[in-house]
Design an enzyme around this catalytic site. Sequence first.
Site, PDB file in Angstrom:
ATOM      1  N   TYR B  57       0.837  -1.193   0.000  1.00 58.68           N
ATOM      2  CA  TYR B  57       0.000   0.000   0.000  1.00 58.68           C
ATOM      3  C   TYR B  57       0.873   1.245   0.000  1.00 58.68           C
ATOM      4  O   TYR B  57       2.061   1.208   0.318  1.00 58.68           O
ATOM      5  CB  TYR B  57      -0.919   0.037   1.220  1.00 58.68           C
ATOM      6  CG  TYR B  57      -0.181   0.254   2.522  1.00 58.68           C
ATOM      7  CD1 TYR B  57       0.370  -0.822   3.209  1.00 58.68           C
ATOM      8  CD2 TYR B  57      -0.011   1.537   3.053  1.00 58.68           C
ATOM      9  CE1 TYR B  57       1.066  -0.625   4.384  1.00 58.68           C
ATOM     10  CE2 TYR B  57       0.680   1.736   4.229  1.00 58.68           C
ATOM     11  CZ  TYR B  57       1.213   0.649   4.893  1.00 58.68           C
ATOM     12  OH  TYR B  57       1.908   0.846   6.051  1.00 58.68           O
ATOM     13  N   PHE B  67       2.614   9.607   3.473  1.00 55.81           N
ATOM     14  CA  PHE B  67       2.950   9.414   4.884  1.00 55.81           C
ATOM     15  C   PHE B  67       3.425   8.000   5.196  1.00 55.81           C
ATOM     16  O   PHE B  67       4.019   7.753   6.215  1.00 55.81           O
ATOM     17  CB  PHE B  67       1.785   9.806   5.793  1.00 55.81           C
ATOM     18  CG  PHE B  67       0.568   8.945   5.645  1.00 55.81           C
ATOM     19  CD1 PHE B  67       0.459   7.759   6.365  1.00 55.81           C
ATOM     20  CD2 PHE B  67      -0.467   9.329   4.804  1.00 55.81           C
ATOM     21  CE1 PHE B  67      -0.660   6.966   6.239  1.00 55.81           C
ATOM     22  CE2 PHE B  67      -1.583   8.525   4.682  1.00 55.81           C
ATOM     23  CZ  PHE B  67      -1.687   7.343   5.391  1.00 55.81           C
ATOM     24  N   ASP B  68       3.169   7.102   4.283  1.00 57.23           N
ATOM     25  CA  ASP B  68       3.583   5.734   4.596  1.00 57.23           C
ATOM     26  C   ASP B  68       3.483   4.878   3.343  1.00 57.23           C
ATOM     27  O   ASP B  68       2.586   5.072   2.527  1.00 57.23           O
ATOM     28  CB  ASP B  68       2.684   5.167   5.691  1.00 57.23           C
ATOM     29  CG  ASP B  68       3.197   3.839   6.223  1.00 57.23           C
ATOM     30  OD1 ASP B  68       4.372   3.525   5.973  1.00 57.23           O
ATOM     31  OD2 ASP B  68       2.425   3.122   6.876  1.00 57.23           O
ATOM     32  N   ILE B  87      -6.908   0.643  10.604  1.00 62.56           N
ATOM     33  CA  ILE B  87      -7.942   1.671  10.554  1.00 62.56           C
ATOM     34  C   ILE B  87      -9.180   1.115   9.853  1.00 62.56           C
ATOM     35  O   ILE B  87      -9.076   0.243   8.993  1.00 62.56           O
ATOM     36  CB  ILE B  87      -7.431   2.942   9.833  1.00 62.56           C
ATOM     37  CG1 ILE B  87      -6.838   2.584   8.471  1.00 62.56           C
ATOM     38  CG2 ILE B  87      -6.405   3.668  10.675  1.00 62.56           C
ATOM     39  CD1 ILE B  87      -6.494   3.780   7.630  1.00 62.56           C
ATOM     40  N   TYR B 113      -7.794   7.958  11.226  1.00 63.25           N
ATOM     41  CA  TYR B 113      -7.166   8.177  12.527  1.00 63.25           C
ATOM     42  C   TYR B 113      -7.985   9.061  13.437  1.00 63.25           C
ATOM     43  O   TYR B 113      -7.572   9.366  14.546  1.00 63.25           O
ATOM     44  CB  TYR B 113      -5.777   8.785  12.341  1.00 63.25           C
ATOM     45  CG  TYR B 113      -4.923   7.927  11.482  1.00 63.25           C
ATOM     46  CD1 TYR B 113      -4.269   6.822  12.016  1.00 63.25           C
ATOM     47  CD2 TYR B 113      -4.812   8.167  10.126  1.00 63.25           C
ATOM     48  CE1 TYR B 113      -3.520   5.996  11.221  1.00 63.25           C
ATOM     49  CE2 TYR B 113      -4.059   7.345   9.322  1.00 63.25           C
ATOM     50  CZ  TYR B 113      -3.413   6.261   9.874  1.00 63.25           C
ATOM     51  OH  TYR B 113      -2.674   5.446   9.089  1.00 63.25           O
ATOM     52  N   PHE B 130      -8.375  21.016   7.952  1.00 62.07           N
ATOM     53  CA  PHE B 130      -9.393  21.934   7.502  1.00 62.07           C
ATOM     54  C   PHE B 130      -8.805  22.990   6.578  1.00 62.07           C
ATOM     55  O   PHE B 130      -9.512  23.690   5.896  1.00 62.07           O
ATOM     56  CB  PHE B 130     -10.143  22.528   8.683  1.00 62.07           C
ATOM     57  CG  PHE B 130     -11.005  21.496   9.327  1.00 62.07           C
ATOM     58  CD1 PHE B 130     -10.725  21.060  10.609  1.00 62.07           C
ATOM     59  CD2 PHE B 130     -12.034  20.899   8.633  1.00 62.07           C
ATOM     60  CE1 PHE B 130     -11.505  20.075  11.190  1.00 62.07           C
ATOM     61  CE2 PHE B 130     -12.809  19.908   9.193  1.00 62.07           C
ATOM     62  CZ  PHE B 130     -12.538  19.491  10.481  1.00 62.07           C
TER      63      PHE B 130
END
Lengths: 597, 460
Positions: B57, B67-68, B87, B113, B130
């Site tokens: 992934y 991020f990963d 998650i 998260y 946001f």
Amino acid sequence: MAVDELQAIIQRCQILEESDFRGEDFNLFQVAGQKCLEDGYAAQLLEVIQNEKNKVIIKNMGWNLISPLVRCILAYKQEDDKQEHCLKILDQLVQLCNPKELFLGLLEQIEQTSGEQVCPTVMLLLQPLQTVLLKLQNKKAYSVGLSLAMIMNQLTPLPVPYTKQQIQEDKLGLCRCCNAVVDFAKPFVNEVVKNMEKSSEYNNMELKEELLKFCMKSLKYPLLTAQLEQLEGIEEHPFRHFATEIIDILQDIRELMPLVFLHHKGRRSYWENQEFEDIERKNSADSLACLSYLMFVQHFGINCFPMVFSPSYLLQCNMTHIEVLLNRTEESMLSKGLDLFESCLLRMEDNSLSHQYLEFRDFINVPQDLVKVMTLCPIEHLRKKSLNMLQLFIDKFDAEGKYTLFRCLLKTSNHAGVQGYIIQKIKDQIHLSLTKAHDNIWFTGHHLISLLDLVLFLPEGAETDLLQNSDRIMASLNLLRYLVIKDCESDNQTGVWTILAKIEKNFLKPLHVGLNMSKAHYEAEIKNKKENRREANKSNTVCSLTVSEEKMPAMTTEMQLQVLHSALFTFDLIESVLARVEELIEVKVKAVMAENI
Amino acid sequence: MTTDEATKPEGEVQAAALAERGEDITPAQDRGVLKIIKRPGNDDESPMIGDKVYVHYKGKLANGKKFDSSRDRNEPFVFSLGKGQVIKAWDIGVATMKKGEVCYLLCKPEYAYGAAGSAPKIPSNATLFFEATLPTFPLILQVELLDFKGEDLFEDGGIIRRIKRKGEGYSNPNEGATVEIHLEGFCGGTRFDCKDVKFVVGEGEDHDIPIGIDKALEKMQRGEHCVLYLGPRYGFGEAGKPKYGIQANAELVYEVTLKSFEKAKESWEMDTKEKLEQAAIVKEKGTMYFKEGKYLQAVIQYGKIVSWLEMEYGLSEKESKASDSFLLAAFLNLAMCYLKLREYTKAVECCDKALGLDQDNEKGLYRRGEARLLMNEFELAKCDFQKVLEVNPQNKAARSQISVCQKKTKEHNERDRRIYANMFTKFAERDAKEAASKTGVEKEAEKATCAQGLETAGAG
């Protein structure tokens, strides 16, 4: 003269074949060499050793000099010429000697050192040991493992510097030594990495296992005991550096992730015997707890950590570690446990944790451990943090979870202060249930009634020690007052009006009796004390009290009176709230009766 | 690897496309997880709950920042599906995928998260997201389902579980728990059993239920519905099950629903009196199983006595006597069971423990002798049988076993001699070859000296 003796034996051996050296030659060489060193002829000895003609002799016999040599080097001051010579001799021996014997010689030195000498000796011998190990042909993995284990075993008895000052001072040299050991291990790590890229040979597995053992050991000592928070004014915190290096090694040899998720992967086992496996698991529990702390609190190695795990799963995985840490008494470990718990809880949203998690035993054990820390730990900031964590933990659960936790803590904590706190939390939850639109079955109606049964009673009836239980009693009265004010008898959402008779029988009545008895008792005592004031001043104290090995001064009669008066004051306070509650109940009951007429 | 700069527009484009065309795959239909298939799978099967799933992934924030990625770690990410390990978006998303499929998932914070974020890489949605262009869709995951397989319950391939419907909570029945289940048993595609049944875990055999079901139940949760693939060892074994027309060593498939259960008390929840009372009951049960040749089930019953009483302390004299006699019987019977099950090491262990309680126990000595004889430890076995004769000179069986030992020793020695004779000729030939290059043996010798030295150094 020592030098002459040495020359004599050297000359005799120069003409011999390697295989003709005899045992007594070794002895003579050692004795003469040692004498040279002790008498300060290091320069001459160096010359002998550097002499090309003596190469074979040194190769076979040189390792015998390691022991006196190390002694001399450590005894001389730095910058001394003689020390310089000795260091050169050591260097030469490392180049020339038979690796097998030299290895044993070096290891023996490390094994024999103790106390203040440990770090200097290890630091001195790491480099030579590394060189020798790299030359070894056979049993290399075993030898590397043995060296690392020996070094760590020697370091383990040393106290780990904890405060900033201690770390900066590094009196015994432990901080420097640990980081030197990591450097020592690096070439072997690289070897494993290189071989892993090629293929997975059997021999390689061995070296990898040895390095893994070293890392596990390091996590337990010194890291678990060390202070690992960033410290202001120290640029390179030695233990943080050490921790990073250890994590890097684990990552390089690809053992980091398997370790972090050890328990759910059903890891391969090295032991056929279940007992050994249990011992290993117990031994590694501390190390793994420390590893988790490093990853989740200090974020070491977090870059290679998959980010897709759910927060509740991470909490679940870490619960075992938190439990291990909270069961210790040392500040370093308790604070690590609390920090780890905090970091896991902060990932979660309030009210999001299902009560079903309480079916895991550690989820029930940890809050009880927190209570223990809160009530028994002598360190104030840890007590405070424990309370905060308990609060946070409670916040994360859904209503049923909170309800179950409250029940559990009321039953298990034998501490009036904690019980008072829990009762206050119960009141908060009832308030939420009554004010919020969405209904909440756990803090109203029959569920609440069974919880109130645990709250609105005196543990030992009228004989309960009211002073010791005052926190609990006050909280209970406050809760009851809240209930009768907030909840009308006609609504009876909370069910309190249904169990009013029971409350009176189990709680209010015995409380009245208890208050009367206690007050009478304390008043009599005060009267007694005042009358015997003169006499009491003369009499010797019957017993003495020591708190943390400090003898407390005996109480004067004045102080005793003060205590007795403050007890009376507490009783008055309880009585006034009790009166208020009863008044409220009476008014409401009467109002309802009036309506009915 | 692409840089953040390069992926940024791409990320936004993807997020926009997903938001527009993605299929809502949430059960609640709240558009919390949107999915677009990038490459369809090559297999029609989807993973089931509890399956061990292998994926690659790549995760990005809506602003395109990666991020990963499992590719960075060079190994697939493995997890158990549907267990809340990952998650929510993943448990939902991966369950819809087919083997080989690649898809994009766009996830709202509630399915990722949450508001809290995940330090240090995922900030809380309140502080950062946001401001992003698509504030409600902060996460894009590209997922490739590489492989999946059923959960291997005991890591030995003997019981594979695939969950059709997840159970509630986290507690499982323990050994001795009373369970109510519905089960259907299949062998070679034909159904041989179908019933609702209530029984005690560990005693399924009373209802013609193989041991594998008992074992699997200890890992199930209330309400769980699963398919269990049992190897012969966990099925009806060598004996088969004539009643159902099942041959020896057949592989079985069961569909089981755990309707409810009541846990048995753990050892620490029982007091001594209760333990002794229960010990008498389970001893009877064990003996019954043993007589029927159901040794695995008998082991469970006798094992209970050991777990209750072995570590019990603070007993009165009378209790202690009773406890010891139960333990002795349990160990002796366990030894017998293990002999039958051909687990000789365990048999010897049990005999050792029995002899620890009563060093001259005739049965203990005899059974240890038997076990050792079967492990080809003839000398030790002979010693045991001789001790039996010391205790009871009338024991004819022991006498004949001694002669068996002697005979076997002799046979064994002769066989050894033949084998070694062969080996030595071979060695001699090899040595001759190696003498020229002068390595092997010398190295061995070196190793030996090195090892010796190290041990003394370690011990000194």
